[in-house]
Enzyme design. Structure first.
Site, PDB file in Angstrom:
ATOM      1  N   THR A 182     -76.996  31.564 -90.590  1.00 38.61           N
ATOM      2  CA  THR A 182     -76.625  31.375 -89.240  1.00 38.61           C
ATOM      3  C   THR A 182     -77.155  30.318 -88.560  1.00 38.61           C
ATOM      4  OG1 THR A 182     -76.070  33.712 -89.192  1.00 38.61           O
ATOM      5  CG2 THR A 182     -76.093  32.757 -87.006  1.00 38.61           C
ATOM      6  N   TYR A 228     -67.573  40.924 -81.564  1.00 41.91           N
ATOM      7  CA  TYR A 228     -66.214  40.566 -81.866  1.00 41.91           C
ATOM      8  C   TYR A 228     -65.262  40.814 -80.884  1.00 41.91           C
ATOM      9  CZ  TYR A 228     -62.337  41.979 -85.263  1.00 41.91           C
ATOM     10  OH  TYR A 228     -61.254  42.159 -85.954  1.00 41.91           O
ATOM     11  N   ASP A 280     -74.187  40.663 -83.721  1.00 39.14           N
ATOM     12  CA  ASP A 280     -72.738  39.918 -83.840  1.00 39.14           C
ATOM     13  C   ASP A 280     -71.523  41.031 -83.255  1.00 39.14           C
ATOM     14  OD1 ASP A 280     -71.708  37.673 -83.870  1.00 39.14           O
ATOM     15  OD2 ASP A 280     -71.115  37.623 -85.945  1.00 39.14           O
ATOM     16  N   TYR A 299     -66.711  44.554 -97.658  1.00 35.48           N
ATOM     17  CA  TYR A 299     -66.940  45.090 -96.303  1.00 35.48           C
ATOM     18  C   TYR A 299     -66.501  46.473 -96.011  1.00 35.48           C
ATOM     19  CZ  TYR A 299     -62.231  45.305 -94.168  1.00 35.48           C
ATOM     20  OH  TYR A 299     -61.046  45.307 -94.066  1.00 35.48           O
ATOM     21  N   ARG A 332     -65.512  34.156 -97.081  1.00 37.56           N
ATOM     22  CA  ARG A 332     -64.371  35.036 -97.024  1.00 37.56           C
ATOM     23  C   ARG A 332     -63.886  36.139 -98.058  1.00 37.56           C
ATOM     24  NH1 ARG A 332     -64.800  35.395 -91.763  1.00 37.56           N
ATOM     25  NH2 ARG A 332     -64.277  33.572 -90.630  1.00 37.56           N
ATOM     26  N   HIS A 379     -58.893  36.412 -81.621  1.00 34.88           N
ATOM     27  CA  HIS A 379     -59.461  36.497 -83.031  1.00 34.88           C
ATOM     28  C   HIS A 379     -59.062  37.712 -83.793  1.00 34.88           C
ATOM     29  CE1 HIS A 379     -62.594  35.828 -86.388  1.00 34.88           C
ATOM     30  NE2 HIS A 379     -63.093  37.168 -85.853  1.00 34.88           N
ATOM     31  N   GLU A 384     -58.392  31.660 -89.714  1.00 31.88           N
ATOM     32  CA  GLU A 384     -57.417  31.611 -88.814  1.00 31.88           C
ATOM     33  C   GLU A 384     -56.547  30.522 -88.670  1.00 31.88           C
ATOM     34  OE1 GLU A 384     -58.260  33.560 -84.612  1.00 31.88           O
ATOM     35  OE2 GLU A 384     -60.248  33.541 -85.528  1.00 31.88           O
ATOM     36  N   LYS A 427     -72.267  37.194 -94.578  1.00 33.91           N
ATOM     37  CA  LYS A 427     -72.883  36.344 -93.595  1.00 33.91           C
ATOM     38  C   LYS A 427     -74.175  36.113 -93.587  1.00 33.91           C
ATOM     39  CE  LYS A 427     -68.963  37.759 -91.062  1.00 33.91           C
ATOM     40  NZ  LYS A 427     -68.198  36.820 -90.124  1.00 33.91           N
ATOM     41  N   ARG A 430     -53.392  43.696 -91.742  1.00 33.72           N
ATOM     42  CA  ARG A 430     -52.412  44.754 -91.230  1.00 33.72           C
ATOM     43  C   ARG A 430     -51.279  44.397 -90.312  1.00 33.72           C
ATOM     44  NH1 ARG A 430     -57.450  45.637 -90.186  1.00 33.72           N
ATOM     45  NH2 ARG A 430     -57.066  45.218 -87.909  1.00 33.72           N
ATOM     46  N   THR A 459     -66.170  35.028 -82.905  1.00 36.18           N
ATOM     47  CA  THR A 459     -65.398  34.019 -83.096  1.00 36.18           C
ATOM     48  C   THR A 459     -64.705  33.637 -81.860  1.00 36.18           C
ATOM     49  OG1 THR A 459     -65.598  34.305 -85.485  1.00 36.18           O
ATOM     50  CG2 THR A 459     -63.778  32.893 -84.463  1.00 36.18           C
ATOM     51  N   ASP A 492     -71.410  31.174 -87.120  1.00 38.62           N
ATOM     52  CA  ASP A 492     -72.042  32.364 -88.030  1.00 38.62           C
ATOM     53  C   ASP A 492     -71.158  32.024 -89.526  1.00 38.62           C
ATOM     54  OD1 ASP A 492     -72.129  35.072 -88.932  1.00 38.62           O
ATOM     55  OD2 ASP A 492     -70.318  35.658 -88.029  1.00 38.62           O
ATOM     56  N   GLU A 548     -67.666  30.009 -88.349  1.00 37.48           N
ATOM     57  CA  GLU A 548     -67.225  30.717 -87.224  1.00 37.48           C
ATOM     58  C   GLU A 548     -67.972  30.354 -85.961  1.00 37.48           C
ATOM     59  OE1 GLU A 548     -67.323  35.037 -87.431  1.00 37.48           O
ATOM     60  OE2 GLU A 548     -65.524  35.050 -88.704  1.00 37.48           O
ATOM     61  N   GLN A 563     -66.596  38.587 -98.364  1.00 35.72           N
ATOM     62  CA  GLN A 563     -66.416  39.558 -97.339  1.00 35.72           C
ATOM     63  C   GLN A 563     -65.462  40.432 -97.548  1.00 35.72           C
ATOM     64  OE1 GLN A 563     -65.822  37.566 -93.731  1.00 35.72           O
ATOM     65  NE2 GLN A 563     -65.658  39.433 -92.279  1.00 35.72           N
ATOM     66  N   GLU A 606     -68.951  30.567 -82.303  1.00 39.63           N
ATOM     67  CA  GLU A 606     -69.513  31.476 -81.388  1.00 39.63           C
ATOM     68  C   GLU A 606     -70.238  31.030 -80.264  1.00 39.63           C
ATOM     69  OE1 GLU A 606     -70.739  35.210 -82.926  1.00 39.63           O
ATOM     70  OE2 GLU A 606     -69.631  35.025 -84.775  1.00 39.63           O
TER      71      GLU A 606
END
Lengths: 438, 438
Positions: free
Chosen positions: B266, B140, B138, B253, B246, B145, B383, B262, B154, B369, B242, B208, B249, B210
């Site tokens: 899927t 990114y 997968d 992670y 959350r 996204h 999001e 995840k 951040r 995503t 996907d 997600e 995750q 994709e």
């Protein structure tokens, strides 16, 4: 099936003489399974190792010597080109086969004359991957390894808070798993050099000493495996070298984890030491420190605590091009133990399936780098040399921060316990080859 | 094979009448491949979709209607239970098969009488996974996204510095990939709640949106695929959901990336839209902003820049239990475009193999995503609702921060271009089911 039985009797000897030597990895108490091919012929079949020989199980099955051992699954198990069919069976099938092989290979067995035509010298066969590995998962279960790795990047807070709460893991790359002795081409990748991002052969190639665990029977999707049942889904172990390019890893790993820094190759030893062969060497799981509190309920089980660990010693030797040219033997650069792992193999299986993830027979779990505190007791160069700042001094005068082309990394492992016959895991080796021209 | 040819002619009509409707996903210009099984019978075979029907390619092969199309590989391709055999061929084989099918299915084709016995109604078959997926990766690749996700954790430095330098990706779990319409059981996991770490059903279940890309012919281990050759290794695309928890995750992670958040499931759409069918919809790759500089040489190619993008519109609909009970249709909650992806599919393939990682026919790459800026143009609830703080208001009065049990997530996609017949990707749907009792 987890208790000791007659197959573990340390007094047992085999009519295969090489299995009776004190230093063999494969005495009759071991009987690891693998996949072999007669050298030069692509005709894979399953086999069992005994001393310096292997017994061709497909040939034994065709000769009627394994009748009834896997019921109506016998054809699927013994005619298969991989161990997936055997791994998919219940532990009682594994156990019955082991008992049959143990009795047939013993000194004085009446079956000797019928079995011996199906014995091949280890030197005359090619060892193959033991299973079709559907998914490969790599865990991170040594608290010493996690702490050392963390110290290098976060000196004040080396251990992530999740480490003691769950067995941290990630998905590895199944397609790049190879068996011992396959040469490992130095991979290219992106990394930071002199303040710039470049693409080229990695300059920080490392090994990671791990133990691999093969899944037996799987679980249906969306159905977790409780810890009390996890041992039934655990077929056996091997040695595993999770080759890593540290410079690539540093640049690529955020936020989704290691990827190309690992996925060029992973080497495994090939012979699968069954859970039953390991029974005499079980030890209590590592006790949790007071500050770590108890594990959450689904990862807690009195039986697992009492017997989930494994008294397994592991060693890594380095054989450089220079040593080979001067006929010097490989030098031990790491000696460590698997008994200090923070999480057990059954806990890895239970956590992995706790979200309903389906495990399939032949799937492989890596333990993560096995490290202990003390000199040369860490499972990768990055830790031993503290990210290359304190290179290893080899006896022949060479030094190593990371691996050079021509270096062969040789991993071995063995179990001992009072009153038990020592068994070994075989060899997991790979030589680093120069990057290919573009 | 990448150029337009007679199979793309927008004036083509099929003797399968449903293929001529303006809204079908599967006009004769599409001809996607899949694996089907007659309902209630486990006997998978490869097929091609046309309108509301599917043509059974195994039956056509047995009837001698596909002779010579895959040379001495014909048996391996057409008698297979998956598309791996077809995917393993070179693009000229894919192209010849497509041309043969296009000619045979056209209005007025002399083959109509011989092909029509092998046509099944879409409602009478079960759609299966198109390939045996050896590895699932997968990526990114949407900068929107990545920026949105980064902003939440951040705010000052949302986009990681590696994002514009390489297609960030990680290994996914192949065993948990399911085809459209399989129910998705809400997974359990560890997460932080009220200041404590708990284990239970996820409270932040997300989708997600994709695009999945299937690998065609593979590469040998340690041999990279240059960008100029990457299109030859790219078989086609599907829709991919996907599913993500959350809360799990966030806790699991670091430092190795998403894992159990995840790996429970899927979903993919099942019909594989071939690279050749997509040819009319290619667009230039997204131009890089000045601040991003040029890509490194191995990820740069004038041809890729000119044609590596894809003009593909994507939509997500939500069908809640409440809507179903009130006979209300699903509501569109996301509409976005694949043309804004920062990295192209050929760049993903080249980067993935740049370390020598072997790709195998049938391997699956997820794009990550797909998000754009703007209202309801993001490919996941996290999001759209800004981590649940700004729930979606549905037309029937319901709100959603994350998915509830009973919610069905329905993904669709289609390509349009001036002078080309619109083609669609089919449907990728899954309904959330309550967690199983422990």
């Amino acid at each position: 099936m987890s208790g000791l039985n007659e197959t573990h009797d340390p007094a047992l000897r085999s009519w295969v003489e090489s299995a009776n030597g004190a230093t063999t990895d494969f005495p009759i108490q071991n009987l690891p399974f693998g996949v072999i091919s007669p050298n030069g012929v692509e005709d894979d079949r399953i086999a069992v190792a005994i001393g310096d020989s292997v017994l061709d199980l497909r040939a034994c099955f065709r000769a009627g010597l394994l009748d009834g051992l896997a019921g109506d699954k016998s054809h699927a198990v013994f005619e298969a080109r991989t161990l997936n069919g055997l791994m998919a069976q219940q532990p009682d099938v594994w156990s019955a086969l082991r008992l049959c092989l143990s009795r047939g290979l013993r000194e004085g067995a009446t079956q000797q004359a019928r079995l011996s035509p199906h014995l091949l010298a280890m030197n005359d066969i090619a060892l193959k991957l033991p299973s079709r590995i559907g998914d490969f998962t790599d865990f991170y279960c040594s608290i010493e390894h996690a702490t050392n790795g963390g110290k290098m990047s976060r000196p004040d807070n080396p251990l992530m808070p999740n480490f003691t709460s769950l067995p941290v893991g990630y998905n590895g790359r199944a397609s790049s798993i190879v068996v011992s002795e396959v040469g490992i081409v130095r991979p290219r990748g992106q990394f930071s050099k002199d303040g710039k991002i470049v693409f080229g052969p990695t300059e920080m190639l490392d090994f990671e000493l791990e133990v691999g665990a093969f899944i037996g029977a799987g679980n249906p999707q969306f159905r977790a495996i409780p810890l009390s049942e996890a041992p039934e889904h655990f077929f056996g172990i091997c040695l595993l070298n999770d080759w890593s390019s540290r410079d690539v890893q540093s640049w690529e790993y955020q936020p989704l984890g290691p990827f190309l820094s690992k996925g060029f190759a992973t080497t495994i030893s090939g012979w699968v030491i069954t859970q039953e062969a390991l029974a005499p060497f079980r030890v209590p799981a590592r006790p949790r420190d007071k500050e770590h509190g108890e594990a959450l309920e689904y990862l807690r089980d009195a039986n697992n605590d009492a017997r989930g660990g494994l008294g397994l010693r592991l060693e890594v030797r380095l054989h450089s091009e220079n040593m080979r040219q001067n006929a010097q033997p490989p030098e031990v650069i790491t000696a460590t133990g698997f008994d200090s792992m923070f999480w057990t193999i059954p806990q890895m299986i239970t956590h992995h399936s706790s979200n309903g993830c389906p495990m399939r027979p032949g799937d492989l779990l890596g333990s993560g780098t096995v490290s202990q505190y003390g000199e040369k007791a860490q499972g990768c160069l990055s830790e031993i040399t503290w990210r290359g700042t304190n290179p290893i001094q080899l006896e022949n005068g060479e030094t190593r921060a990371y691996l050079l082309d021509g270096d062969e990394v040789v991993m071995t492992g063995y179990c001992t316990a009072p009153g038990a016959r020592r068994i070994g895991l075989g060899v997991c080796s790979g030589r680093v080859l120069a990057s290919l021209p573009k």
